[in-house]
Scaffold this motif. Structure first.
Motif, PDB file in Angstrom:
ATOM      1  N   UNK A  95      26.453  29.479  27.635  1.00  0.00           N
ATOM      2  CA  UNK A  95      27.413  28.987  28.620  1.00  0.00           C
ATOM      3  C   UNK A  95      27.651  30.158  29.566  1.00  0.00           C
ATOM      4  N   UNK A  96      26.808  30.252  30.597  1.00  0.00           N
ATOM      5  CA  UNK A  96      26.841  31.413  31.484  1.00  0.00           C
ATOM      6  C   UNK A  96      28.110  31.455  32.316  1.00  0.00           C
ATOM      7  N   UNK A  97      28.810  32.583  32.281  1.00  0.00           N
ATOM      8  CA  UNK A  97      30.054  32.727  33.029  1.00  0.00           C
ATOM      9  C   UNK A  97      29.751  33.407  34.367  1.00  0.00           C
ATOM     10  N   UNK A  98      30.240  32.804  35.450  1.00  0.00           N
ATOM     11  CA  UNK A  98      29.936  33.309  36.795  1.00  0.00           C
ATOM     12  C   UNK A  98      31.170  33.815  37.533  1.00  0.00           C
ATOM     13  N   UNK A  99      32.391  33.451  37.065  1.00  0.00           N
ATOM     14  CA  UNK A  99      33.610  33.896  37.750  1.00  0.00           C
ATOM     15  C   UNK A  99      34.801  33.804  36.804  1.00  0.00           C
ATOM     16  N   UNK A 100      35.854  34.554  37.137  1.00  0.00           N
ATOM     17  CA  UNK A 100      37.032  34.619  36.260  1.00  0.00           C
ATOM     18  C   UNK A 100      38.261  35.000  37.084  1.00  0.00           C
ATOM     19  N   UNK A 101      39.416  34.448  36.705  1.00  0.00           N
ATOM     20  CA  UNK A 101      40.678  34.835  37.329  1.00  0.00           C
ATOM     21  C   UNK A 101      41.788  34.764  36.287  1.00  0.00           C
ATOM     22  N   UNK A 102      42.587  35.844  36.206  1.00  0.00           N
ATOM     23  CA  UNK A 102      43.713  35.884  35.277  1.00  0.00           C
ATOM     24  C   UNK A 102      44.951  35.259  35.910  1.00  0.00           C
ATOM     25  N   UNK A 103      45.760  34.615  35.077  1.00  0.00           N
ATOM     26  CA  UNK A 103      47.058  34.107  35.518  1.00  0.00           C
ATOM     27  C   UNK A 103      47.944  35.275  35.929  1.00  0.00           C
ATOM     28  N   UNK A 104      48.737  35.086  36.980  1.00  0.00           N
ATOM     29  CA  UNK A 104      49.700  36.104  37.420  1.00  0.00           C
ATOM     30  C   UNK A 104      51.006  35.999  36.642  1.00  0.00           C
ATOM     31  N   UNK A 105      51.121  34.960  35.803  1.00  0.00           N
ATOM     32  CA  UNK A 105      52.374  34.707  35.087  1.00  0.00           C
ATOM     33  C   UNK A 105      52.240  34.911  33.584  1.00  0.00           C
ATOM     34  N   UNK A 106      51.057  34.612  33.027  1.00  0.00           N
ATOM     35  CA  UNK A 106      50.804  34.803  31.599  1.00  0.00           C
ATOM     36  C   UNK A 106      49.586  35.712  31.458  1.00  0.00           C
ATOM     37  N   UNK A 107      49.790  36.972  31.118  1.00  0.00           N
ATOM     38  CA  UNK A 107      48.682  37.938  31.101  1.00  0.00           C
ATOM     39  C   UNK A 107      47.535  37.584  30.154  1.00  0.00           C
ATOM     40  N   UNK A 108      47.796  36.732  29.158  1.00  0.00           N
ATOM     41  CA  UNK A 108      46.743  36.384  28.196  1.00  0.00           C
ATOM     42  C   UNK A 108      45.895  35.191  28.658  1.00  0.00           C
ATOM     43  N   UNK A 109      46.295  34.517  29.730  1.00  0.00           N
ATOM     44  CA  UNK A 109      45.607  33.299  30.178  1.00  0.00           C
ATOM     45  C   UNK A 109      44.663  33.612  31.340  1.00  0.00           C
ATOM     46  N   UNK A 110      43.437  33.096  31.250  1.00  0.00           N
ATOM     47  CA  UNK A 110      42.515  33.224  32.378  1.00  0.00           C
ATOM     48  C   UNK A 110      41.662  31.967  32.507  1.00  0.00           C
ATOM     49  N   UNK A 111      41.114  31.779  33.698  1.00  0.00           N
ATOM     50  CA  UNK A 111      40.237  30.643  33.994  1.00  0.00           C
ATOM     51  C   UNK A 111      38.847  31.190  34.295  1.00  0.00           C
ATOM     52  N   UNK A 112      37.822  30.512  33.759  1.00  0.00           N
ATOM     53  CA  UNK A 112      36.448  30.932  34.062  1.00  0.00           C
ATOM     54  C   UNK A 112      35.686  29.786  34.712  1.00  0.00           C
ATOM     55  N   UNK A 113      34.805  30.150  35.643  1.00  0.00           N
ATOM     56  CA  UNK A 113      33.827  29.222  36.191  1.00  0.00           C
ATOM     57  C   UNK A 113      32.485  29.517  35.557  1.00  0.00           C
ATOM     58  N   UNK A 114      31.643  28.490  35.395  1.00  0.00           N
ATOM     59  CA  UNK A 114      30.379  28.662  34.673  1.00  0.00           C
ATOM     60  C   UNK A 114      29.180  28.214  35.509  1.00  0.00           C
ATOM     61  N   UNK A 115      28.002  28.614  35.029  1.00  0.00           N
ATOM     62  CA  UNK A 115      26.742  28.223  35.677  1.00  0.00           C
ATOM     63  C   UNK A 115      26.551  26.717  35.706  1.00  0.00           C
ATOM     64  N   UNK A 116      27.069  26.032  34.685  1.00  0.00           N
ATOM     65  CA  UNK A 116      26.880  24.584  34.594  1.00  0.00           C
ATOM     66  C   UNK A 116      27.845  23.816  35.479  1.00  0.00           C
ATOM     67  N   UNK A 117      28.817  24.519  36.096  1.00  0.00           N
ATOM     68  CA  UNK A 117      29.806  23.854  36.944  1.00  0.00           C
ATOM     69  C   UNK A 117      31.126  23.597  36.258  1.00  0.00           C
ATOM     70  N   UNK A 118      31.177  23.826  34.935  1.00  0.00           N
ATOM     71  CA  UNK A 118      32.419  23.586  34.206  1.00  0.00           C
ATOM     72  C   UNK A 118      33.432  24.701  34.446  1.00  0.00           C
ATOM     73  N   UNK A 119      34.702  24.325  34.325  1.00  0.00           N
ATOM     74  CA  UNK A 119      35.818  25.260  34.432  1.00  0.00           C
ATOM     75  C   UNK A 119      36.548  25.264  33.095  1.00  0.00           C
ATOM     76  N   UNK A 120      36.852  26.461  32.592  1.00  0.00           N
ATOM     77  CA  UNK A 120      37.482  26.588  31.282  1.00  0.00           C
ATOM     78  C   UNK A 120      38.783  27.364  31.378  1.00  0.00           C
ATOM     79  N   UNK A 121      39.831  26.831  30.741  1.00  0.00           N
ATOM     80  CA  UNK A 121      41.056  27.605  30.553  1.00  0.00           C
ATOM     81  C   UNK A 121      40.897  28.377  29.253  1.00  0.00           C
ATOM     82  N   UNK A 122      41.155  29.681  29.313  1.00  0.00           N
ATOM     83  CA  UNK A 122      40.877  30.561  28.181  1.00  0.00           C
ATOM     84  C   UNK A 122      42.096  31.418  27.844  1.00  0.00           C
TER      85      UNK A 122
END
Length: 450
Positions: free
Chosen positions: A249-276
């Protein structure tokens, strides 16, 4: 004439003051003035109004057009841009975004101090030559001279731009823990137990997000990490089969929440978006590879784009909102609380390479398109079309990256396929928060989709 000169110089005695008359006047008007002041104090006429002492900037203009001629001669592209902690220095990485193995071609990192007198747009203040294509870079959030970069080869490096002779200070080297695919994004993440210190974070299409800390002898050592494997993803999604036989599951981008330091969102090669989440204990159970136990951080899957997601951006003004941009030419506005996007915009017939929220206007974001445009959106004016589009490249080559300046908030840097970084000066419309803008953002976030 002599008396006039003396008066101008303040050397003649001042005219006598009638203090008794002044006192009588003040006593006569006191009751009226106090009554008016009390009336003004209770008035709501100026609620939400903020005084702006800055000069109004009515138009958007290109302040600087920065290039490194040697990189342009090699037909290298600007793959990433970053502002340093002071907001005065902009850096760019040169490499190639296209297909093919460019890992053996030399590339560069360049910096320009825009506050320096005698700025030469064709002569960077610092040029660092690198033997592999540089895919991404990021300045340290507090130390103005530290910059991290990720290479096509999978390696992560850190430079100190104040060391002109030998700026390389740390590197991962090529070990069992190094990424096996190109690094598409680097950043800095705050140490959870030592709040004052930062670690380097890297994102790669090998399906790993790794966190690195400095060790002796100029080496970066893995300190934490997350792997994205199909059996640990919350629900089925399209996965890209790699030629080596396993599924990544190739990860191509990432952004951390500005409100919860443990939460981040990733974009993937397949087009899926994941909350992590970084606050996970479940192991990814990789079949082989890393010497460090990597965790499975994916918590929730959002509706996919129609192609790889090269950019995600969490809102600095709302805990649940984020933007994503894909090679399907669409930008999605998402809530963390539901799978379907709140808004889907088709901005480009080609790719969207970059999307960033404004650091000062809650309803404004910028996008970098495959047609060579920088587009500025204001959800306060329209949720369907850009407020303005700037044509960055004359040959319509793509804009690959853009970053707002968090310190000098009227500046936006964008890098493109012709090897140029343009510094755009934004108009006051895009830098001054309007009344009830946060309320409007709340309304957007609370939209429910079927």
């Amino acid at each position: 004439a002599g008396e006039e000169n003396l008066q101008a110089g303040g050397l003649l005695p001042a005219a006598p003051v009638d203090y008794a008359g002044l006192l009588s006047f003040l006593q006569n008007v006191e009751e009226v003035v106090i009554r008016e002041l009390n009336k003004n104090w209770r008035s709501h006429a100026f609620d939400g109004f903020e005084v702006n002492w800055l000069d109004q900037n009515e138009t958007i203009s290109c302040l600087h057009c920065l290039t490194y001629p040697e990189a342009q001669e090699q037909r290298l592209q600007v793959t990433s841009v970053s502002w340093n902690a002071t907001g005065a220095v902009v850096a760019c990485s040169y490499g190639r975004m296209g297909d093919g193995d460019w890992s053996t071609e030399k590339s560069y990192i360049c910096t320009w101090n825009l506050d320096r007198r005698g700025l030469n747009p064709n002569r960077p203040d610092l040029v660092v030559e690198i033997p592999s294509s540089v895919m991404c870079l990021a300045f340290h959030p507090q130390q103005p001279s530290l910059i991290a970069g990720g290479l096509f080869s999978g390696e992560v490096l850190v430079w100190d731009t104040s060391r002109l002779e030998d700026p390389l200070v740390w590197r991962t080297g090529m070990t069992d823990d190094t990424h096996t695919d190109p690094v598409y994004q680097v950043g800095w993440t705050q140490h959870t137990t030592h709040g004052h210190s930062f670690r380097v974070l890297s994102v790669s299409t090998d399906g790993k997000v790794l966190v690195w800390q400095e060790e002796r002898d100029g080496l970066l050592k893995i300190a934490d990490g997350f792997a994205f494997v199909p059996q640990r993803i919350p629900r089925s999604m399209k996965l890209k089969k790699h030629s080596r036989g396993d599924v990544a599951v190739g990860v191509t981008s990432l952004s951390f929440s500005h409100f919860e330091p443990s939460v981040f969102v990733t974009g993937t090669e397949s087009g899926c978006l994941l909350k992590c989440s970084t606050a996970v204990e479940t192991l990814a159970n990789l079949p082989r590879g890393s010497t460090f136990p990597l965790k499975a951080s994916a918590q929730f899957v959002f509706s996919p784009h129609g192609g790889p997601v090269y950019s995600v951006s969490c809102s600095p003004f709302h805990r649940n909102l984020f933007l994503s941009g894909g090679t399907d030419g669409h930008i999605h506005l998402h809530s963390m609380l539901q799978a379907q996007p709140l808004i889907s915009l088709q901005l480009s017939k080609k790719y969207i390479f970059g999307v960033r929220w404004s650091p000062v206007r809650p309803l404004v974001f910028a996008a970098a398109t495959g047609e060579g445009e920088v587009q500025l959106f204001d959800f306060g004016k329209s949720s369907q079309k850009p407020s303005i589009s700037m044509q960055q490249t004359s040959d319509y080559s793509p804009v690959y990256c853009l970053e707002f300046n968090g310190r000098q908030t009227q500046l936006l840097a964008a890098g493109d396929g012709s090897g140029t970084v343009r510094i755009w000066q934004l108009s006051s419309d895009f830098t001054e928060e309007g009344p009830r803008e946060l309320n409007h953002l709340d309304q957007l976030a609370n939209e429910i989709t079927d």
